[in-house]
Scaffold this motif. Structure first.
Motif, PDB file in Angstrom:
ATOM      1  N   ASP A 210      22.606  49.571  26.917  1.00 11.42           N
ATOM      2  CA  ASP A 210      24.062  49.773  27.510  1.00 11.42           C
ATOM      3  C   ASP A 210      23.806  50.539  28.935  1.00 11.42           C
ATOM      4  O   ASP A 210      24.510  50.162  29.894  1.00 11.42           O
ATOM      5  CB  ASP A 210      24.794  50.494  26.733  1.00 11.42           C
ATOM      6  N   ARG A 211      22.761  51.588  28.838  1.00  5.61           N
ATOM      7  CA  ARG A 211      22.730  52.282  30.123  1.00  5.61           C
ATOM      8  C   ARG A 211      21.927  51.248  31.098  1.00  5.61           C
ATOM      9  O   ARG A 211      22.154  51.325  32.279  1.00  5.61           O
ATOM     10  CB  ARG A 211      21.750  53.398  29.985  1.00  5.61           C
TER      11      ARG A 211
ATOM     12  N   ARG B  59      22.141  51.682  22.911  1.00  2.58           N
ATOM     13  CA  ARG B  59      22.496  52.805  23.885  1.00  2.58           C
ATOM     14  C   ARG B  59      21.695  52.789  25.374  1.00  2.58           C
ATOM     15  O   ARG B  59      22.379  52.634  26.164  1.00  2.58           O
ATOM     16  CB  ARG B  59      22.716  54.092  23.244  1.00  2.58           C
TER      17      ARG B  59
ATOM     18  N   GLU C 176      29.163  43.604  19.985  1.00  2.00           N
ATOM     19  CA  GLU C 176      30.393  44.268  20.230  1.00  2.00           C
ATOM     20  C   GLU C 176      30.098  45.426  21.267  1.00  2.00           C
ATOM     21  O   GLU C 176      31.021  45.749  22.226  1.00  2.00           O
ATOM     22  CB  GLU C 176      31.152  44.546  18.919  1.00  2.00           C
ATOM     23  N   ILE C 177      29.099  46.190  20.966  1.00  2.00           N
ATOM     24  CA  ILE C 177      28.833  47.378  21.976  1.00  2.00           C
ATOM     25  C   ILE C 177      28.360  46.772  23.275  1.00  2.00           C
ATOM     26  O   ILE C 177      28.984  47.514  24.306  1.00  2.00           O
ATOM     27  CB  ILE C 177      27.698  48.122  21.274  1.00  2.00           C
ATOM     28  N   LEU C 178      27.556  46.019  23.466  1.00  2.00           N
ATOM     29  CA  LEU C 178      27.009  45.576  24.611  1.00  2.00           C
ATOM     30  C   LEU C 178      27.617  44.570  25.318  1.00  2.00           C
ATOM     31  O   LEU C 178      27.815  44.500  26.701  1.00  2.00           O
ATOM     32  CB  LEU C 178      25.637  44.935  24.666  1.00  2.00           C
ATOM     33  N   SER C 179      28.648  43.774  24.729  1.00  2.00           N
ATOM     34  CA  SER C 179      29.376  42.897  25.310  1.00  2.00           C
ATOM     35  C   SER C 179      28.675  42.090  26.533  1.00  2.00           C
ATOM     36  O   SER C 179      29.333  41.732  27.513  1.00  2.00           O
ATOM     37  CB  SER C 179      30.689  43.367  25.777  1.00  2.00           C
ATOM     38  N   ILE C 180      27.637  41.645  26.219  1.00  2.00           N
ATOM     39  CA  ILE C 180      26.890  40.526  27.145  1.00  2.00           C
ATOM     40  C   ILE C 180      26.397  39.340  26.254  1.00  2.00           C
ATOM     41  O   ILE C 180      26.615  39.340  24.943  1.00  2.00           O
ATOM     42  CB  ILE C 180      25.798  40.930  27.858  1.00  2.00           C
TER      43      ILE C 180
ATOM     44  N   ILE D  98      22.098  48.166  31.483  1.00  2.00           N
ATOM     45  CA  ILE D  98      23.067  46.899  31.987  1.00  2.00           C
ATOM     46  C   ILE D  98      24.026  47.792  33.097  1.00  2.00           C
ATOM     47  O   ILE D  98      24.171  47.168  33.838  1.00  2.00           O
ATOM     48  CB  ILE D  98      24.156  46.597  30.757  1.00  2.00           C
ATOM     49  N   GLY D  99      24.436  49.008  32.968  1.00  2.00           N
ATOM     50  CA  GLY D  99      25.005  49.700  33.933  1.00  2.00           C
ATOM     51  C   GLY D  99      24.247  49.819  35.051  1.00  2.00           C
ATOM     52  O   GLY D  99      24.826  49.468  36.246  1.00  2.00           O
TER      53      GLY D  99
END
Ligand SMILES: Nc1ncnc2c1ncn2[C@@H]1O[C@H](COP(=O)(O)OP(=O)(O)OP(=O)(O)O)[C@@H](O)[C@H]1O
Ligand SMILES: [Mg+2]
Lengths: 281, 271
Positions: free
Chosen positions: B153-154, B150, B199-203, B156-157
């Protein structure tokens, strides 16, 4: 956000839609009371066809417009005799008025300041609280009296009335399409209409829409649809793994969502003031 | 043309510094001119992992603030002469860095190196944002567990919002490096699977680095794991990841649990 935008709706609804259904007249005692606080359009029998899941009660912390069907009490002169009838009624059905919205309707009655104050005090003495007084001369309004409601206008809310009047017509719904995942920590706010996400909403991310929310991916974060007052908004996603779903301010957290719906394509909508979920599998 | 690459994660202790050193050394081993830059001002580690801690005179802040020249601050690796370290200051804090100062240092490094690898501090604040600010690409480090994923993910944003490239409307290249991957625990379902994380991060996936004692062993002797024992599993995984960074197509090997099972059998017998 919710409170600020929804507050004017509170009186908006009260102004226009205070429903008057049953009139208790001193002479009619044998009527059937079936009070409801639901909006009429939610009482349609369509819910039987939709799967309804058993969930713990949804907590509701919010301000939102609400129309109540209120009991309007129409006193008849002489008021003291009428009050005796009310007492007789109360003896037969103690607690009948408890918790129900009550309005004192003196439309067409000879009711001066003294008589009005007498009536209001009489109700207070019987532990009956009044939501408002209807049909009285506005000049009689006093701080110690309940709000005066005239022709659906609440005199006490007069200072808020301009807010209602100034509230612009809702703009034509405009969709927002986001062609990337919404990452943790990001917040998409789109009061004007629907939001479509081509990708996932990450855990710790949120999308707040005035309309519906469509997620062509996994919904792991929060989705708040109809967030500016739209109970008809819905949430659709390809994979439900959300932290929170909300429609029109009513929400469900992950804990309250049945495992049955998890990780599946799903739709959420509002029914009877609770968020319902169904899977598309 | 120089590539400025930030190694970042959001969450602390997931392997940013280990990966910066290992990838930097691997690229340098392949003949590239590499500078690894420690942005973890106040908590500098990269000098230790690179075995250069006893040669630090000037640091990133000195150069950024014009108190020292880049040449005076860069430390050349004793083993590979195309590998340099620009250390962080241990005595200052992250507020001592200015964006203009960092820009000047990065611009100057661009003129001298093929790769500039910025080891980001943990977190999402100023320090982490300055480390990614001028990057051309990012290596996002994640461990296969929910909190790390998570946080990634943050990050990456933020990479898509707070970097100069993002602000200029250019795309920010991002690669996922999954570290501390424990095949046995993944097999038992105790950790997120590679597919879950992707799948969650999709990079795109740059590599999977297995959990290994070799990493600790290498850091104890102050050597990037790719230099200390190039045959070890984590070193091979880092060397492959470095090749992928250079555009080579190297098949991805998901560390299997087969060896782990055998290990466990032997461990039981020995006990
Ligand atoms: N593949 C691995 N196998 C085993 N241990 C590892 C591995 N990668 C990193 N570690 C260990 O994890 C710890 C943290 O690693 P490292 O310092 O590289 O993380 P970091 O992300 O830079 O931390 P910080 O956020 O504090 O800067 C170290 O003790 C390191 O030895
Ligand atoms: Mg570090």
């Amino acid at each position: 956000m919710k409170q600020a935008s929804a507050r004017p709706r509170l009186c908006g609804k009260l102004n226009g839609k205070l429903l008057k259904t049953y009139r208790i007249l001193s002479k009619i005692f044998g009527f059937k009371a079936s009070l409801t606080t639901r909006r009429p359009d939610w009482d349609t029998p369509s819910k039987a066809s939709q799967p309804v899941i058993q969930t713990p009660p949804t907590r509701a912390i919010r301000f939102r417009g609400r129309s109540f069907q209120a009991l309007a009490l129409c006193p008849e002169a002489p008021f003291d005799d009428w009050l005796k009838d009310v007492d007789a009624w109360l003896e037969r059905s103690p607690g009948f008025f408890g918790g129900k919205p009550l309005v004192l309707d003196v439309t067409g009655r000879e009711c001066n300041a003294e008589a009005l104050s007498h009536l209001v005090k009489a109700f207070a003495a019987r532990d009956i609280r009044l939501l408002g007084v209807e049909g009285a001369d506005a000049a009689l309004a006093r701080a110690e009296l309940p709000p005066f409601l005239s022709a659906g206008k609440a005199a006490n809310f007069i200072d808020m009335a301009p807010v209602v009047a100034a509230a612009p017509e809702p703009p034509a719904p405009q969709g927002l399409i986001i062609e990337a995942p919404v990452r943790s920590g990001q917040s998409i706010v789109h009061p004007e209409g629907d939001v479509t996400i081509i990708g996932s909403i990450g855990s710790g991310a949120e999308v707040i829409a005035g309309g519906s929310i469509h997620v062509y991916g996994a919904l792991r974060g929060r989705a708040l649809a109809g967030a500016y007052g739209n109970p008809r908004a819905r949430i659709f996603c390809r994979k439900l793994e959300c932290e929170l779903l909300a429609i029109d301010g009513l929400y469900k957290v992950a804990d309250e969502i049945d495992a049955e719906w998890r990780k599946k394509p799903a739709m959420a909508w509002l029914e009877n003031d609770s968020v319902k979920i169904k899977s598309f599998d | 043309m120089a590539e400025v690459m930030v190694v970042t994660s959001g969450k602390g202790g997931v392997g940013k510094t280990t990966s910066t050193a290992a990838l930097g050394a691997a690229l340098a081993q392949a003949g590239q001119n590499v500078a690894v830059v420690d942005f973890d001002v106040g908590l500098r580690n990269l000098d230790l992992i690179m075995g250069a801690e006893r040669r630090v005179v000037y640091d990133l802040i000195n150069v950024a603030n014009g108190e020292a020249r880049l040449n005076q601050a860069l430390i050349r690796d004793k083993r590979i002469d195309t590998l340099y370290l620009l250390p962080a200051s241990q005595t200052r804090d992250k507020d001592a860095l200015t964006e203009e100062g960092v820009k000047r240092v990065i611009d100057e490094l661009r003129g001298r190196f093929d790769w500039i690898i910025c080891d980001s501090p943990a977190g999402i604040e100023r320090g982490a944002q300055l480390a990614m600010r001028f990057a051309d690409l990012a290596v996002v480090i994640a461990n296969p567990e929910v909190s790390s994923v998570r946080d990634s993910d943050r990050i990456i944003g933020l990479l898509d919002a707070k970097t100069l490239r993002a602000e200029n409307g250019e795309t920010m290249e991002k690669h996922l490096l999954l570290t501390r991957y424990d095949a046995q625990r993944a097999g038992r379902g105790e950790m997120l699977s590679v597919e879950d994380v992707l799948e969650i991060l999709s990079i795109p996936l740059l590599g999977i680095i297995p959990e290994s004692d070799e990493v600790l062993r290498a850091s104890n002797v102050g050597s990037p794991v790719t230099l200390n024992n190039a045959q070890s599993a984590p070193a091979r995984a880092y060397l492959d990841a470095a090749k992928r960074l250079r555009g080579e197509d190297v098949p991805m090997i998901i560390p299997s649990q087969k060896k782990g099972l055998l290990d466990r059998l032997f461990a039981r017998r020995a006990a």
